[in-house]
Design a protein around this motif. Structure first.
Motif, PDB file in Angstrom:
ATOM      1  N   THR A  44     -29.101  16.776 -47.074  1.00 27.45           N
ATOM      2  CA  THR A  44     -29.895  15.555 -46.937  1.00 27.45           C
ATOM      3  C   THR A  44     -30.775  15.309 -48.152  1.00 27.45           C
ATOM      4  O   THR A  44     -31.064  14.164 -48.486  1.00 27.45           O
ATOM      5  N   HIS A  45     -31.182  16.366 -48.857  1.00 28.60           N
ATOM      6  CA  HIS A  45     -32.048  16.188 -50.017  1.00 28.60           C
ATOM      7  C   HIS A  45     -31.281  15.767 -51.261  1.00 28.60           C
ATOM      8  O   HIS A  45     -31.877  15.480 -52.289  1.00 28.60           O
ATOM      9  N   ASN A  46     -29.949  15.726 -51.160  1.00 28.18           N
ATOM     10  CA  ASN A  46     -29.147  15.416 -52.342  1.00 28.18           C
ATOM     11  C   ASN A  46     -28.913  13.924 -52.546  1.00 28.18           C
ATOM     12  O   ASN A  46     -28.154  13.533 -53.425  1.00 28.18           O
ATOM     13  N   GLN A  47     -29.485  13.107 -51.686  1.00 26.03           N
ATOM     14  CA  GLN A  47     -29.554  11.661 -51.887  1.00 26.03           C
ATOM     15  C   GLN A  47     -28.246  10.918 -51.638  1.00 26.03           C
ATOM     16  O   GLN A  47     -28.178   9.728 -51.890  1.00 26.03           O
ATOM     17  N   TYR A  48     -27.211  11.586 -51.174  1.00 25.58           N
ATOM     18  CA  TYR A  48     -26.030  10.806 -50.828  1.00 25.58           C
ATOM     19  C   TYR A  48     -25.886  10.731 -49.315  1.00 25.58           C
ATOM     20  O   TYR A  48     -26.408  11.555 -48.571  1.00 25.58           O
ATOM     21  N   PHE A  49     -25.176   9.703 -48.864  1.00 24.32           N
ATOM     22  CA  PHE A  49     -24.984   9.495 -47.434  1.00 24.32           C
ATOM     23  C   PHE A  49     -24.110  10.607 -46.855  1.00 24.32           C
ATOM     24  O   PHE A  49     -23.291  11.195 -47.558  1.00 24.32           O
ATOM     25  N   PHE A  50     -24.259  10.864 -45.580  1.00 29.31           N
ATOM     26  CA  PHE A  50     -23.329  11.776 -44.939  1.00 29.31           C
ATOM     27  C   PHE A  50     -23.064  11.291 -43.526  1.00 29.31           C
ATOM     28  O   PHE A  50     -23.847  10.540 -42.933  1.00 29.31           O
ATOM     29  N   ILE A  51     -21.917  11.692 -43.021  1.00 25.65           N
ATOM     30  CA  ILE A  51     -21.532  11.323 -41.665  1.00 25.65           C
ATOM     31  C   ILE A  51     -21.438  12.584 -40.825  1.00 25.65           C
ATOM     32  O   ILE A  51     -21.185  13.677 -41.341  1.00 25.65           O
ATOM     33  N   ASN A  52     -21.661  12.439 -39.534  1.00 21.79           N
ATOM     34  CA  ASN A  52     -21.651  13.588 -38.632  1.00 21.79           C
ATOM     35  C   ASN A  52     -20.301  13.810 -37.965  1.00 21.79           C
ATOM     36  O   ASN A  52     -20.075  14.848 -37.346  1.00 21.79           O
ATOM     37  N   ASP A  53     -19.426  12.810 -38.089  1.00 20.89           N
ATOM     38  CA  ASP A  53     -18.113  12.896 -37.447  1.00 20.89           C
ATOM     39  C   ASP A  53     -17.121  12.107 -38.295  1.00 20.89           C
ATOM     40  O   ASP A  53     -17.460  11.042 -38.827  1.00 20.89           O
ATOM     41  N   LEU A  54     -15.905  12.618 -38.432  1.00 25.45           N
ATOM     42  CA  LEU A  54     -14.907  11.913 -39.237  1.00 25.45           C
ATOM     43  C   LEU A  54     -14.613  10.521 -38.700  1.00 25.45           C
ATOM     44  O   LEU A  54     -14.280   9.605 -39.464  1.00 25.45           O
ATOM     45  N   ASN A  55     -14.736  10.340 -37.402  1.00 26.24           N
ATOM     46  CA  ASN A  55     -14.490   9.013 -36.823  1.00 26.24           C
ATOM     47  C   ASN A  55     -15.483   7.966 -37.320  1.00 26.24           C
ATOM     48  O   ASN A  55     -15.227   6.763 -37.208  1.00 26.24           O
ATOM     49  N   ASP A  56     -16.605   8.429 -37.886  1.00 28.71           N
ATOM     50  CA  ASP A  56     -17.576   7.492 -38.447  1.00 28.71           C
ATOM     51  C   ASP A  56     -17.016   6.742 -39.653  1.00 28.71           C
ATOM     52  O   ASP A  56     -17.574   5.719 -40.074  1.00 28.71           O
ATOM     53  N   LEU A  57     -15.908   7.244 -40.219  1.00 31.02           N
ATOM     54  CA  LEU A  57     -15.291   6.549 -41.354  1.00 31.02           C
ATOM     55  C   LEU A  57     -14.759   5.178 -40.960  1.00 31.02           C
ATOM     56  O   LEU A  57     -14.543   4.316 -41.817  1.00 31.02           O
ATOM     57  N   LYS A  58     -14.554   4.973 -39.675  1.00 33.12           N
ATOM     58  CA  LYS A  58     -14.045   3.681 -39.215  1.00 33.12           C
ATOM     59  C   LYS A  58     -14.981   2.544 -39.602  1.00 33.12           C
ATOM     60  O   LYS A  58     -14.549   1.405 -39.815  1.00 33.12           O
ATOM     61  N   ALA A  59     -16.254   2.855 -39.734  1.00 31.78           N
ATOM     62  CA  ALA A  59     -17.236   1.831 -40.110  1.00 31.78           C
ATOM     63  C   ALA A  59     -17.021   1.330 -41.536  1.00 31.78           C
ATOM     64  O   ALA A  59     -17.570   0.291 -41.919  1.00 31.78           O
ATOM     65  N   TYR A  60     -16.210   2.072 -42.315  1.00 31.45           N
ATOM     66  CA  TYR A  60     -15.989   1.697 -43.714  1.00 31.45           C
ATOM     67  C   TYR A  60     -14.575   1.164 -43.943  1.00 31.45           C
ATOM     68  O   TYR A  60     -14.121   1.080 -45.083  1.00 31.45           O
ATOM     69  N   ASN A  61     -13.861   0.798 -42.860  1.00 30.73           N
ATOM     70  CA  ASN A  61     -12.464   0.402 -43.043  1.00 30.73           C
ATOM     71  C   ASN A  61     -12.293  -1.006 -43.599  1.00 30.73           C
ATOM     72  O   ASN A  61     -11.177  -1.500 -43.727  1.00 30.73           O
ATOM     73  N   ASN A  62     -13.408  -1.638 -43.950  1.00 32.52           N
ATOM     74  CA  ASN A  62     -13.322  -2.955 -44.593  1.00 32.52           C
ATOM     75  C   ASN A  62     -13.325  -2.849 -46.116  1.00 32.52           C
ATOM     76  O   ASN A  62     -13.211  -3.857 -46.815  1.00 32.52           O
ATOM     77  N   ILE A  63     -13.457  -1.620 -46.637  1.00 30.17           N
ATOM     78  CA  ILE A  63     -13.433  -1.420 -48.092  1.00 30.17           C
ATOM     79  C   ILE A  63     -12.489  -0.269 -48.431  1.00 30.17           C
ATOM     80  O   ILE A  63     -12.199   0.595 -47.599  1.00 30.17           O
ATOM     81  N   SER A  64     -12.017  -0.275 -49.665  1.00 26.25           N
ATOM     82  CA  SER A  64     -11.145   0.806 -50.132  1.00 26.25           C
ATOM     83  C   SER A  64     -11.994   2.001 -50.545  1.00 26.25           C
ATOM     84  O   SER A  64     -12.995   1.850 -51.253  1.00 26.25           O
ATOM     85  N   LEU A  65     -11.575   3.171 -50.108  1.00 27.12           N
ATOM     86  CA  LEU A  65     -12.302   4.400 -50.398  1.00 27.12           C
ATOM     87  C   LEU A  65     -11.427   5.365 -51.194  1.00 27.12           C
ATOM     88  O   LEU A  65     -10.195   5.346 -51.087  1.00 27.12           O
ATOM     89  N   ALA A  66     -12.080   6.209 -51.964  1.00 20.29           N
ATOM     90  CA  ALA A  66     -11.415   7.368 -52.562  1.00 20.29           C
ATOM     91  C   ALA A  66     -11.897   8.577 -51.775  1.00 20.29           C
ATOM     92  O   ALA A  66     -13.069   8.952 -51.853  1.00 20.29           O
ATOM     93  N   VAL A  67     -11.004   9.159 -50.981  1.00 17.78           N
ATOM     94  CA  VAL A  67     -11.382  10.240 -50.069  1.00 17.78           C
ATOM     95  C   VAL A  67     -10.901  11.571 -50.645  1.00 17.78           C
ATOM     96  O   VAL A  67      -9.696  11.839 -50.700  1.00 17.78           O
TER      97      VAL A  67
END
Length: 468
Positions: A44-67
């Motif tokens: 959390t101190h590293n300043q980037y976002f994190f998700i608690n569950d892989l299913n949370d990636l669904k919230a980003y399915n409107n943009i292209s990601l590099a995973v």
């Protein structure tokens, strides 16, 4: 289509977390995930976002990601991919940056083609510091998909004289295949340095500080490399607040991970000799059983010493040791490159050798001046069948092989094991032997197994029983 500027890192171990920080430092948006909640809480101190569950990636399915998958080389990668691919935008790219086997990489690509998702297999070298400051990256897969995120690789990768060391090296599987061979060469180079260290130390003519200084002076020669530089630092390192060398307190039991065995197994299956590289792996096997070594040492009373009176002077021992290290360097790369060439052909990997060597120029464990020389060789002679056939290499070997042989012979006569060095000399000698003893082997095979043999004076297959 807009450039992909959001990166997901799945697997936040040392490599994954440092890669995330590298992207963050280059001003990309970073999303992190790890199955371990403790690691998630730590970032959390590293300043980037994190998700608690892989299913949370669904919230980003409107943009292209590099995973980026920074996961162990086992079924967890397949399970993770199966979970995330229905959640992603169709233009997203999955990048497997873990130490996956190249055949798994090929299998995954074939699966993704059927479902229209995009996958690249990427070999990453440079360790934890490389991941943070700029690793060498060997990228394999569909070149169109690579070009979509080329800017990401080049932003975080190492560079050499302004040229990126994040390189597209070939078709599906090529990235992990080349990284596998890289690791085999790495094993051989590490063992080669250790063997020269053993020769100098057992002569009892040098302190550890003097050996470290020798390694430092060799950095001004064709031997300069990342591994030689860190070896000099390691050898001279002392415990805090006393004069004890750290190296003398480390158990002489070298461990290994699976990639070293993968190289040897692949070479055996392909019928390609990499005896020096294999010997480096076997040296780790031998070192690991200290209990057995201690028992056998007592039975045979091995002194493990190379007296200086075997040489005219300390300078001669230094010269021969340096030449032996160079000989091993040449042979280690020669064997690794030969295996790359065979694997590229057998698995249609279309490996671009000059691109591989560019990737190895900086940021990786095996980088060094010799890699630049190899790049020049294969740029000028892309169809070179074997490195030992190249004129400048042949001339150099002619200058160093005689003293290398002398030193290895002295070591053997004084009970000092030099697995890589002795195997490299045998490999070299066998390749330049015009008439070997293999005719007897083939005759023996035919005698008990009717395997047949070819004659030098007639075409066709023959059997010994027709001669008696």
């Amino acid at each position: 289509m807009a450039k992909i500027d959001t990166v997901v890192i799945i697997g936040l171990g040392v490599m994954g977390n440092n890669l995330a920080l590298n992207f963050l430092n280059k001003k990309f948006r970073v999303i992190g995930y790890d199955i371990d909640s403790y690691k998630r809480n730590q970032i959390t101190h590293n300043q980037y976002f994190f998700i608690n569950d892989l299913n949370d990636l669904k919230a980003y399915n409107n943009i292209s990601l590099a995973v980026f998958l920074m996961l162990p080389a086992d079924k967890i990668s397949d399970e993770t991919i199966a979970t995330i691919f229905p959640l992603l935008h169709p233009e997203s790219v999955i990048i497997d940056g873990g130490n996956s086997h190249f055949k798994d990489s090929i299998r995954r690509v074939n699966a993704f083609y059927k479902i229209h998702y995009n996958y690249l297999g990427v070999g990453i070298s440079g360790g934890a510091q490389g991941a943070l400051q700029g690793p060498s990256m060997m990228i394999g897969g569909n070149e169109t998909q690579y070009n979509k995120i080329k800017h990401l690789f080049e932003a975080i990768g190492a560079s050499f004289n302004g040229t990126s060391c994040a390189r597209y090296v070939g078709a599906s599987g090529a990235g992990h295949f080349v990284k596998m061979i890289h690791n085999g060469i790495e094993y051989a180079l590490m063992q080669s340095i250790a063997e020269v260290y053993a020769l100098l130390k057992t002569s009892r003519a040098f302190t550890l500080e003097e050996i470290a200084e020798l390694f430092k002076t060799w950095q001004d020669s064709e031997l300069d490399s990342y591994l030689l530089r860190i070896s000099a630092k390691i050898i001279s390192e002392k415990e805090q607040n006393n004069s004890v060398y750290v190296l003398d307190q480390i158990k002489d039991q070298a461990k290994h991970k699976g990639t070293g065995k993968w190289v040897s197994k692949f070479a055996f299956d392909a019928g390609v000799s990499i005896s020096g590289i294999n010997a480096a792996l076997e040296s780790r096997f031998l070192s690991s059983d200290k209990r057995l070594r201690t028992k056998i040492n007592k039975v045979y009373n091995s002194e493990y010493q190379l007296p200086l009176n075997n040489f005219e002077s300390k300078d001669i021992l230094i010269q021969w040791s340096k030449q032996l290290l160079e000989f091993n360097q040449i042979l280690s790369f020669a064997q690794g490159i030969a295996l790359i060439q065979r694997g590229s052909e057998d698995f249609s990997l279309s490996v671009k050798l000059t691109e591989v060597l560019t990737a190895w120029m900086n940021g990786c464990i095996i980088e060094g001046k010799f890699v630049s020389q190899l790049h020049k060789v294969y740029t000028e002679q892309p169809s070179l069948e074997h490195l030992l056939l190249e004129n400048s290499i042949a001339q150099r070997i002619e200058k160093i092989q005689k003293n290398s042989r002398k030193l290895v012979a002295l070591a053997i006569s004084n009970q000092i094991p030099l697995n890589v060095s002795s195997n490299n000399i045998s490999y070299f000698d066998y390749l330049k032997t015009l008439h070997s003893s293999a005719n007897l082997i083939q005759a023996q095979r035919d005698f008990f197994g009717q395997h047949g043999f070819e004659r030098i004076d007639q075409d066709g297959e023959f059997h010994l029983n027709t001669l008696f």
